[in-house]
Design an enzyme around this catalytic site. Sequence first.
Site, PDB file in Angstrom:
ATOM      1  N   ASP A   1       9.761   0.633   0.370  1.00  0.00           N
ATOM      2  CA  ASP A   1       8.456   0.785  -0.288  1.00  0.00           C
ATOM      3  C   ASP A   1       8.419   2.053  -1.137  1.00  0.00           C
ATOM      4  O   ASP A   1       7.896   2.055  -2.255  1.00  0.00           O
ATOM      5  CB  ASP A   1       7.331   0.851   0.752  1.00  0.00           C
TER       6      ASP A   1
ATOM      7  N   TYR B   1       1.924  -7.866  16.777  1.00  0.00           N
ATOM      8  CA  TYR B   1       0.974  -8.085  15.680  1.00  0.00           C
ATOM      9  C   TYR B   1      -0.215  -8.943  16.106  1.00  0.00           C
ATOM     10  O   TYR B   1      -0.068  -9.878  16.895  1.00  0.00           O
ATOM     11  CB  TYR B   1       1.673  -8.799  14.510  1.00  0.00           C
ATOM     12  N   TRP B   2      -1.385  -8.598  15.557  1.00  0.00           N
ATOM     13  CA  TRP B   2      -2.591  -9.428  15.633  1.00  0.00           C
ATOM     14  C   TRP B   2      -3.126  -9.528  14.202  1.00  0.00           C
ATOM     15  O   TRP B   2      -3.872  -8.663  13.731  1.00  0.00           O
ATOM     16  CB  TRP B   2      -3.641  -8.783  16.528  1.00  0.00           C
TER      17      TRP B   2
ATOM     18  N   LEU C   1       0.833  -1.201   0.000  1.00  0.00           N
ATOM     19  CA  LEU C   1       0.000   0.000   0.000  1.00  0.00           C
ATOM     20  C   LEU C   1       0.870   1.254   0.000  1.00  0.00           C
ATOM     21  O   LEU C   1       0.578   2.227  -0.718  1.00  0.00           O
ATOM     22  CB  LEU C   1      -0.935   0.005   1.199  1.00  0.00           C
ATOM     23  N   ASN C   2       1.941   1.245   0.794  1.00  0.00           N
ATOM     24  CA  ASN C   2       2.874   2.378   0.779  1.00  0.00           C
ATOM     25  C   ASN C   2       3.394   2.627  -0.634  1.00  0.00           C
ATOM     26  O   ASN C   2       3.442   3.766  -1.110  1.00  0.00           O
ATOM     27  CB  ASN C   2       4.059   2.110   1.706  1.00  0.00           C
TER      28      ASN C   2
ATOM     29  N   ARG D   1      20.215  -1.096  -1.683  1.00  0.00           N
ATOM     30  CA  ARG D   1      21.314  -1.217  -0.730  1.00  0.00           C
ATOM     31  C   ARG D   1      21.349  -0.039   0.239  1.00  0.00           C
ATOM     32  O   ARG D   1      22.415   0.403   0.670  1.00  0.00           O
ATOM     33  CB  ARG D   1      22.639  -1.326  -1.480  1.00  0.00           C
TER      34      ARG D   1
ATOM     35  N   TYR E   1      -1.543  -3.990  14.209  1.00  0.00           N
ATOM     36  CA  TYR E   1      -0.255  -4.065  14.902  1.00  0.00           C
ATOM     37  C   TYR E   1      -0.004  -2.779  15.666  1.00  0.00           C
ATOM     38  O   TYR E   1      -0.552  -1.726  15.342  1.00  0.00           O
ATOM     39  CB  TYR E   1       0.892  -4.386  13.942  1.00  0.00           C
TER      40      TYR E   1
END
Length: 287
Positions: free
Chosen positions: A247, A99-100, A30-31, A217, A85
């Site tokens: 991203d 996280y969930w 999404l980013n 990198r 999260y």
Amino acid sequence: MTRIACIGEAMIELSMLETGAKVGVAGDTLNTAIYMHRAAPDLQVEYVTCLGDDPFSGRIADFIASHGVGTSGIRIIPNASPGLYAITTSADGERSFTYWRSEAAARQLFANHDFSSLNGYDVLYLSGISVAILPHSVRLALLDWLEGASVRLVYDSNFRPRLWDSVEHARQINQRLWRRADIALPSIDDEMALFGESADQVAARFAGHHGVGALKRGENGPLSIGQSIDQTYEPAKNVLDTTAAGDSFNGGYLAALLTGKSQAEALMAGHNLASTVVQFRGAIIHG
């Protein structure tokens, strides 16, 4: 108009503060979708995922639309909800994540091996997170579908060990995706961790890649894949937060490449955008 599907998981993000929590939306692909659209508004960028019918899913869909990314590829699953999260920052600035997401709606992407939602796109963008959250049988079916499709595939391994059921499956899936990818956007640290290779071994492996792309990198700048490019990349002057560095590089690089810019221009666009993003807090620069 080039039509691009960015595929993956959008989550609710809780940034824990002394006075409570700040609620946001986050997700690696999404980013990239948001930054790609910002850099090249003429590209038709859409997001493909599954959400529930709860208020938090509605918040995610509204967030995506507010950034100009298309939402027609979002499937709503009754009685489901998105992943969640929380980010906690220690006194010395170190961040930790909780996280969930095990029951997140996005894990039902391509249920029953139905890939019809991917029809009609010119370019598909996947990350390792996009495939790691899927059952292994669905991953294999997706690869079979991709290998028979004429669509242009972009891939970034974005390796997160906790999401994979085994390292063997992660290597198997990633090897097949790298063979299929027309545009490869690996990060050197992810590839070293996933395949147990040195930096030189990773670079050598992608030097033989059939397509085009960039081996990221960090502050050293990208290594061109598919073409020999010799140019200098200036590191960011004031790094505050490396969230979404890769991203945003992908978004800037793809925006340039898919609108006809040269490989050298695309590499520089990706690096410059990532260098800007890391000088701000959070994944998405607002304002």
